[in-house]
Design a protein around this motif. Structure first.
Motif, PDB file in Angstrom:
ATOM      1  N   MET A  84       1.170  -1.000  -0.283  1.00 51.48           N
ATOM      2  CA  MET A  84       0.377   0.195  -0.164  1.00 51.48           C
ATOM      3  C   MET A  84       1.355   1.403   0.119  1.00 51.48           C
ATOM      4  O   MET A  84       0.903   2.127  -0.325  1.00 51.48           O
ATOM      5  CB  MET A  84      -0.575  -0.080   1.276  1.00 51.48           C
ATOM      6  N   LEU A  85       1.597   1.103   0.694  1.00 47.02           N
ATOM      7  CA  LEU A  85       3.024   2.137   0.763  1.00 47.02           C
ATOM      8  C   LEU A  85       3.407   2.466  -0.329  1.00 47.02           C
ATOM      9  O   LEU A  85       3.660   4.077  -1.101  1.00 47.02           O
ATOM     10  CB  LEU A  85       4.131   2.188   2.202  1.00 47.02           C
ATOM     11  N   ALA A  86       3.491   1.103  -1.262  1.00 50.48           N
ATOM     12  CA  ALA A  86       4.655   2.067  -2.874  1.00 50.48           C
ATOM     13  C   ALA A  86       3.569   2.000  -3.402  1.00 50.48           C
ATOM     14  O   ALA A  86       4.472   3.112  -4.541  1.00 50.48           O
ATOM     15  CB  ALA A  86       5.512   0.337  -2.850  1.00 50.48           C
ATOM     16  N   TYR A  87       3.141   1.431  -3.491  1.00 54.48           N
ATOM     17  CA  TYR A  87       1.304   1.849  -4.843  1.00 54.48           C
ATOM     18  C   TYR A  87       0.564   2.889  -4.444  1.00 54.48           C
ATOM     19  O   TYR A  87      -0.058   2.848  -5.810  1.00 54.48           O
ATOM     20  CB  TYR A  87       1.018   0.193  -4.743  1.00 54.48           C
ATOM     21  N   LEU A  88       0.080   2.944  -3.578  1.00 53.18           N
ATOM     22  CA  LEU A  88      -0.719   4.285  -3.762  1.00 53.18           C
ATOM     23  C   LEU A  88      -0.285   5.656  -3.280  1.00 53.18           C
ATOM     24  O   LEU A  88       0.131   5.529  -2.531  1.00 53.18           O
ATOM     25  CB  LEU A  88      -2.488   3.245  -2.942  1.00 53.18           C
ATOM     26  N   ARG A  93      -7.428   5.073  -5.046  1.00 51.92           N
ATOM     27  CA  ARG A  93      -9.124   4.824  -4.626  1.00 51.92           C
ATOM     28  C   ARG A  93      -8.666   3.363  -4.493  1.00 51.92           C
ATOM     29  O   ARG A  93      -8.291   2.438  -5.904  1.00 51.92           O
ATOM     30  CB  ARG A  93     -10.119   4.555  -5.900  1.00 51.92           C
ATOM     31  N   ILE A  94      -9.169   1.915  -3.554  1.00 51.86           N
ATOM     32  CA  ILE A  94      -8.956   0.962  -3.700  1.00 51.86           C
ATOM     33  C   ILE A  94     -10.608   0.730  -3.694  1.00 51.86           C
ATOM     34  O   ILE A  94     -11.855   1.113  -3.210  1.00 51.86           O
ATOM     35  CB  ILE A  94      -7.789   0.534  -2.466  1.00 51.86           C
ATOM     36  N   LEU A  95     -10.382  -0.903  -4.438  1.00 48.48           N
ATOM     37  CA  LEU A  95     -11.877  -1.616  -4.334  1.00 48.48           C
ATOM     38  C   LEU A  95     -11.486  -2.510  -2.738  1.00 48.48           C
ATOM     39  O   LEU A  95     -11.090  -3.743  -3.742  1.00 48.48           O
ATOM     40  CB  LEU A  95     -12.421  -1.539  -5.445  1.00 48.48           C
ATOM     41  N   MET A  96     -12.530  -3.173  -2.084  1.00 50.00           N
ATOM     42  CA  MET A  96     -12.491  -4.156  -1.747  1.00 50.00           C
ATOM     43  C   MET A  96     -14.160  -5.437  -1.227  1.00 50.00           C
ATOM     44  O   MET A  96     -14.961  -3.871  -2.078  1.00 50.00           O
ATOM     45  CB  MET A  96     -11.955  -4.269  -0.588  1.00 50.00           C
ATOM     46  N   THR A  97     -14.480  -5.912  -0.502  1.00 53.75           N
ATOM     47  CA  THR A  97     -15.502  -6.091  -0.754  1.00 53.75           C
ATOM     48  C   THR A  97     -15.722  -6.208   0.530  1.00 53.75           C
ATOM     49  O   THR A  97     -15.109  -5.526   1.882  1.00 53.75           O
ATOM     50  CB  THR A  97     -15.758  -8.096  -0.880  1.00 53.75           C
ATOM     51  N   GLU A  98     -17.065  -6.377   0.732  1.00 48.99           N
ATOM     52  CA  GLU A  98     -18.492  -5.471   1.855  1.00 48.99           C
ATOM     53  C   GLU A  98     -17.060  -6.238   2.892  1.00 48.99           C
ATOM     54  O   GLU A  98     -17.156  -5.781   4.138  1.00 48.99           O
ATOM     55  CB  GLU A  98     -19.454  -6.202   1.691  1.00 48.99           C
ATOM     56  N   TYR A  99     -17.072  -7.300   3.111  1.00 50.58           N
ATOM     57  CA  TYR A  99     -16.724  -7.792   4.646  1.00 50.58           C
ATOM     58  C   TYR A  99     -15.263  -8.634   4.479  1.00 50.58           C
ATOM     59  O   TYR A  99     -14.156  -9.164   5.367  1.00 50.58           O
ATOM     60  CB  TYR A  99     -17.584  -9.190   5.281  1.00 50.58           C
ATOM     61  N   LEU A 140      -6.466   0.170  -7.199  1.00 53.22           N
ATOM     62  CA  LEU A 140      -6.285  -1.488  -6.249  1.00 53.22           C
ATOM     63  C   LEU A 140      -7.084  -2.571  -6.098  1.00 53.22           C
ATOM     64  O   LEU A 140      -8.383  -1.915  -5.647  1.00 53.22           O
ATOM     65  CB  LEU A 140      -5.506  -1.807  -5.517  1.00 53.22           C
ATOM     66  N   VAL A 141      -7.362  -3.790  -6.666  1.00 49.38           N
ATOM     67  CA  VAL A 141      -8.699  -4.583  -6.409  1.00 49.38           C
ATOM     68  C   VAL A 141      -7.998  -5.569  -5.511  1.00 49.38           C
ATOM     69  O   VAL A 141      -7.111  -6.382  -5.291  1.00 49.38           O
ATOM     70  CB  VAL A 141      -9.721  -4.981  -7.358  1.00 49.38           C
ATOM     71  N   PHE A 142      -9.120  -5.497  -4.369  1.00 47.10           N
ATOM     72  CA  PHE A 142      -8.308  -6.488  -2.834  1.00 47.10           C
ATOM     73  C   PHE A 142      -9.392  -7.376  -2.204  1.00 47.10           C
ATOM     74  O   PHE A 142     -10.794  -7.189  -2.464  1.00 47.10           O
ATOM     75  CB  PHE A 142      -7.842  -5.765  -1.797  1.00 47.10           C
ATOM     76  N   ILE A 143      -8.871  -8.723  -2.872  1.00 47.36           N
ATOM     77  CA  ILE A 143     -10.080  -9.526  -2.944  1.00 47.36           C
ATOM     78  C   ILE A 143      -9.088 -11.234  -1.544  1.00 47.36           C
ATOM     79  O   ILE A 143      -8.249 -10.739  -1.564  1.00 47.36           O
ATOM     80  CB  ILE A 143     -10.627 -10.509  -3.587  1.00 47.36           C
ATOM     81  N   VAL A 144     -10.250 -11.381  -0.521  1.00 44.46           N
ATOM     82  CA  VAL A 144      -8.958 -12.591   0.606  1.00 44.46           C
ATOM     83  C   VAL A 144     -10.581 -13.709   0.269  1.00 44.46           C
ATOM     84  O   VAL A 144     -11.666 -13.755   0.178  1.00 44.46           O
ATOM     85  CB  VAL A 144      -9.266 -12.155   1.618  1.00 44.46           C
ATOM     86  N   ASN A 145      -9.327 -14.713  -0.486  1.00 41.92           N
ATOM     87  CA  ASN A 145     -10.608 -16.116  -0.678  1.00 41.92           C
ATOM     88  C   ASN A 145      -8.638 -17.123   0.438  1.00 41.92           C
ATOM     89  O   ASN A 145      -8.144 -17.740  -0.285  1.00 41.92           O
ATOM     90  CB  ASN A 145     -10.102 -16.450  -2.238  1.00 41.92           C
ATOM     91  N   PRO A 146      -9.807 -18.462   0.575  1.00 38.32           N
ATOM     92  CA  PRO A 146     -11.482 -17.678   1.481  1.00 38.32           C
ATOM     93  C   PRO A 146     -11.314 -17.491   1.674  1.00 38.32           C
ATOM     94  O   PRO A 146     -10.125 -16.404   3.087  1.00 38.32           O
ATOM     95  CB  PRO A 146     -11.231 -19.417   2.057  1.00 38.32           C
ATOM     96  N   GLN A 168      -5.895  -3.328 -17.650  1.00 41.07           N
ATOM     97  CA  GLN A 168      -4.743  -4.495 -16.527  1.00 41.07           C
ATOM     98  C   GLN A 168      -3.825  -2.789 -15.734  1.00 41.07           C
ATOM     99  O   GLN A 168      -3.287  -3.833 -15.317  1.00 41.07           O
ATOM    100  CB  GLN A 168      -3.832  -3.649 -18.645  1.00 41.07           C
ATOM    101  N   ASP A 169      -4.437  -1.626 -15.640  1.00 43.12           N
ATOM    102  CA  ASP A 169      -2.929  -0.831 -14.941  1.00 43.12           C
ATOM    103  C   ASP A 169      -3.707  -1.344 -13.439  1.00 43.12           C
ATOM    104  O   ASP A 169      -3.571  -0.736 -12.631  1.00 43.12           O
ATOM    105  CB  ASP A 169      -3.178   0.059 -15.946  1.00 43.12           C
ATOM    106  N   VAL A 170      -4.946  -1.610 -13.388  1.00 42.32           N
ATOM    107  CA  VAL A 170      -5.482  -2.271 -11.402  1.00 42.32           C
ATOM    108  C   VAL A 170      -4.599  -3.503 -11.227  1.00 42.32           C
ATOM    109  O   VAL A 170      -4.869  -3.985 -11.898  1.00 42.32           O
ATOM    110  CB  VAL A 170      -6.973  -2.500 -12.149  1.00 42.32           C
ATOM    111  N   LEU A 171      -3.701  -3.375  -9.999  1.00 44.67           N
ATOM    112  CA  LEU A 171      -3.227  -5.122  -9.228  1.00 44.67           C
ATOM    113  C   LEU A 171      -4.769  -4.829  -8.747  1.00 44.67           C
ATOM    114  O   LEU A 171      -5.335  -4.385  -7.884  1.00 44.67           O
ATOM    115  CB  LEU A 171      -2.424  -3.538  -8.243  1.00 44.67           C
ATOM    116  N   LEU A 172      -4.085  -6.214  -9.257  1.00 40.60           N
ATOM    117  CA  LEU A 172      -5.160  -7.260  -8.161  1.00 40.60           C
ATOM    118  C   LEU A 172      -5.024  -7.919  -6.659  1.00 40.60           C
ATOM    119  O   LEU A 172      -3.595  -8.553  -6.876  1.00 40.60           O
ATOM    120  CB  LEU A 172      -6.077  -7.948  -8.936  1.00 40.60           C
ATOM    121  N   LEU A 173      -4.993  -7.580  -5.910  1.00 47.34           N
ATOM    122  CA  LEU A 173      -4.134  -7.820  -4.787  1.00 47.34           C
ATOM    123  C   LEU A 173      -4.861  -9.749  -4.139  1.00 47.34           C
ATOM    124  O   LEU A 173      -6.229  -9.269  -3.512  1.00 47.34           O
ATOM    125  CB  LEU A 173      -3.467  -7.751  -3.532  1.00 47.34           C
TER     126      LEU A 173
END
Ligand SMILES: Cc1ncc(COP(=O)(O)O)c(C=O)c1O
Length: 351
Positions: A84-88, A93-99, A140-146, A168-173
Motif C-alpha cells: 500500500m505504501l509503495a503503490y498508493l 482508490r482501492i476496491l474491496m469486498t463488503e466483509y 487496486l482491487v483486494f480480495i481475500v480467498n477463502p 490492465q493497470d489495475v493491481l489485483l491483490l
C-alpha cells in the motif's frame, strides 16, 4: 484514525480463557520446527538473511515457483502495508469486498486512500459486484480467498474471470492466508497470474503452519512490483529464528495435510452441532466459522454467555455483521465445550 481493532481476549475474573478469536492454529509447532529454532539460536548474534534465500527456495520448491518473485515479510500484514505504501498515493482508490479483511481499511486510511466496497450477498464474494463497483480511477482491487470473516470460497476460475475483466493497470491483490485449509479442489493455484504482471498473491505461515507468533508471511509478486516493494520493506523484519522455523514448516507438507484433515473434522463437527441448534453457520473452508444469530441482541447475549464460560470468540460488529460471531476451530475438547455451552445458552435464550 482508529487503531486496527484487536479482540479483547480476557475471560471472566479468575478464569483461564480459551481464545477462539484470532484464527490461530489449534496446536503448537512440531518437534521438527522447534529443533530448527533451537539449532539456529547459536547464530542469533548475526543479522538475519535479508534476502530470505533458504526460505524462498523451500517455498519455491513446494509450490513450483520462481524463487526470484517471492518476497517474505514480518507476517503477510507487513507485505500488505508495504504494498500500500509503495503503490498508493493519497486520494487514490482501492476496491474491496463488503466483509473483506479489516486491516486493509486501516492501511487505506494510513496512506489516505479512498475505499470502495462491493456487496457480498449471502456472505460470498461476488465477482460481478466487484466489476460493477469499479471506477475509472480504481487503482487496486483486494480480495481475500477463502474469505475472512465469512470463510466462504470463491472458485479460482472466478478470480481469473475477475482478472480478465479488470483494466490492465489495475493491481489485483489476492490474500490467500487460509488457502491451505481448502480441500483439494483449490489446486489450480493463481500464481501464474502474478507472472503476468499485475496480480499479487499473499500467503502466511500464521495459519495452517501454526507460526503466528513468529510473524512470517510471503507473497508472489510481478518483478516490477517486487522491486518497488523491497524499497519500502524493512530488510531485517523476518528474524533468523522465524526464517528457519518457516522453512522447516514448509518442508513438512505431511503435517499440512494432517492439519487440514484435523481442522476440517472439527469444523464439520462444530458446524453441524451449531446447525442443530437452529443457528445458521456459513459453510467454511478455513479454520473458523461465522455463525449468524439473526439479531444483534442474540449475538451479544451468546458472546457474553460464552465468555462467562471462558470461551472467547470474535464479535463481528466491526465488519458490519453485528448479528454474527466468528469462532476459530480448535482442539476437539474445545469444540465440544463450545457446542455444549452454546446449547446451554440456547436453552436459556429468550432473545
Ligand atoms: C485474511 C487475513 N489476511 C492476513 C492475515 C494476517 O496474517 P499474518 O499473520 O501473516 O500477518 C490474517 C490474520 O488473521 C487474515 O485473517
Amino acid at each position: 484514525m482508529e487503531p486496527y481493532a484487536l479482540p479483547d481476549t480476557s475471560a471472566a475474573a479468575g478464569l483461564e480463557p480459551i481464545v477462539l478469536a484470532q484464527n490461530e492454529h489449534a496446536y503448537p509447532p512440531s518437534a521438527r520446527v522447534r529443533q530448527a529454532i533451537s539449532d539456529a539460536l547459536g547464530q542469533a548474534q548475526l543479522y538475519s538473511d535479508s534476502d530470505w534465500t533458504e526460505l524462498r527456495s523451500a517455498i519455491a520448491e513446494v509450490h513450483d515457483l520462481d524463487p526470484g518473485n517471492i518476497v517474505c515479510g514480518c507476517g503477510s500484514m507487513e507485505l500488505m502495508s508495504a504494498l500500500m505504501l509503495a503503490y498508493l498515493s493519497p486520494d487514490e482508490r482501492i476496491l474491496m469486498t463488503e466483509y473483506g479483511y479489516l486491516f486493509m481499511r486501516t492501511l487505506a486510511r494510513l496512506v489516505g486512500a479512498q475505499v470502495d466496497s462491493a456487496a457480498e450477498p449471502d456472505y460470498r464474494v461476488d465477482v460481478d459486484n466487484i466489476i460493477g463497483a469499479l471506477r475509472p480511477d480504481t487503482k487496486l482491487v483486494f480480495i481475500v480467498n477463502p474469505g475472512n470473516p465469512c470463510g466462504s470460497l470463491l472458485h479460482n476460475d472466478e478470480i481469473r474471470r475477475l482478472r480478465a475483466a479488470l483494466p490492465q493497470d489495475v493491481l489485483l491483490l489476492v490474500d490467500e492466508a487460509y488457502a491451505e485449509f481448502v480441500d483439494d479442489g483449490f489446486h489450480s493455484p493463481l500464481f501464474d497470474l502474478a507472472e503476468q504482471g499485475n496480480t499479487v498473491i499473499t500467503r502466511t505461515f500464521s495459519k495452517i503452519y501454526g507460526l503466528a507468533g513468529l510473524r512470517v508471511g510471503w507473497g508472489y509478486f510481478p518483478g516490477a512490483i517486487r522491486d518497488q516493494l523491497r524499497k519500502v520493506l524493512n530488510p531485517g523484519s523476518v528474524t533468523s529464528l522465524s526464517q528457519v522455523a518457516a522453512r522447516a514448516a514448509m518442508q513438512d507438507q505431511v503435517a499440512v495435510v494432517e492439519a487440514r484433515g484435523l481442522i476440517a473434522g472439527q469444523r464439520d463437527y462444530l458446524t453441524s452441532a451449531i446447525g442443530d441448534l437452529g443457528l445458521r453457520v456459513v459453510p467454511s473452508q478455513t479454520n473458523f466459522i461465522l455463525v449468524d444469530f439473526e439479531t444483534d441482541k442474540r449475538a451479544a447475549s451468546a458472546y457474553r454467555f460464552l465468555r462467562a464460560h471462558r470461551l472467547i470468540v470474535r464479535p463481528m460488529a466491526g465488519y458490519g455483521l453485528p448479528a454474527c460471531l466468528r469462532i476459530t476451530i480448535g482442539k476437539p475438547e474445545q469444540m465440544q465445550l463450545t457446542a455444549r455451552t452454546l446449547a446451554e445458552w440456547r436453552r436459556q435464550d429468550n432473545g
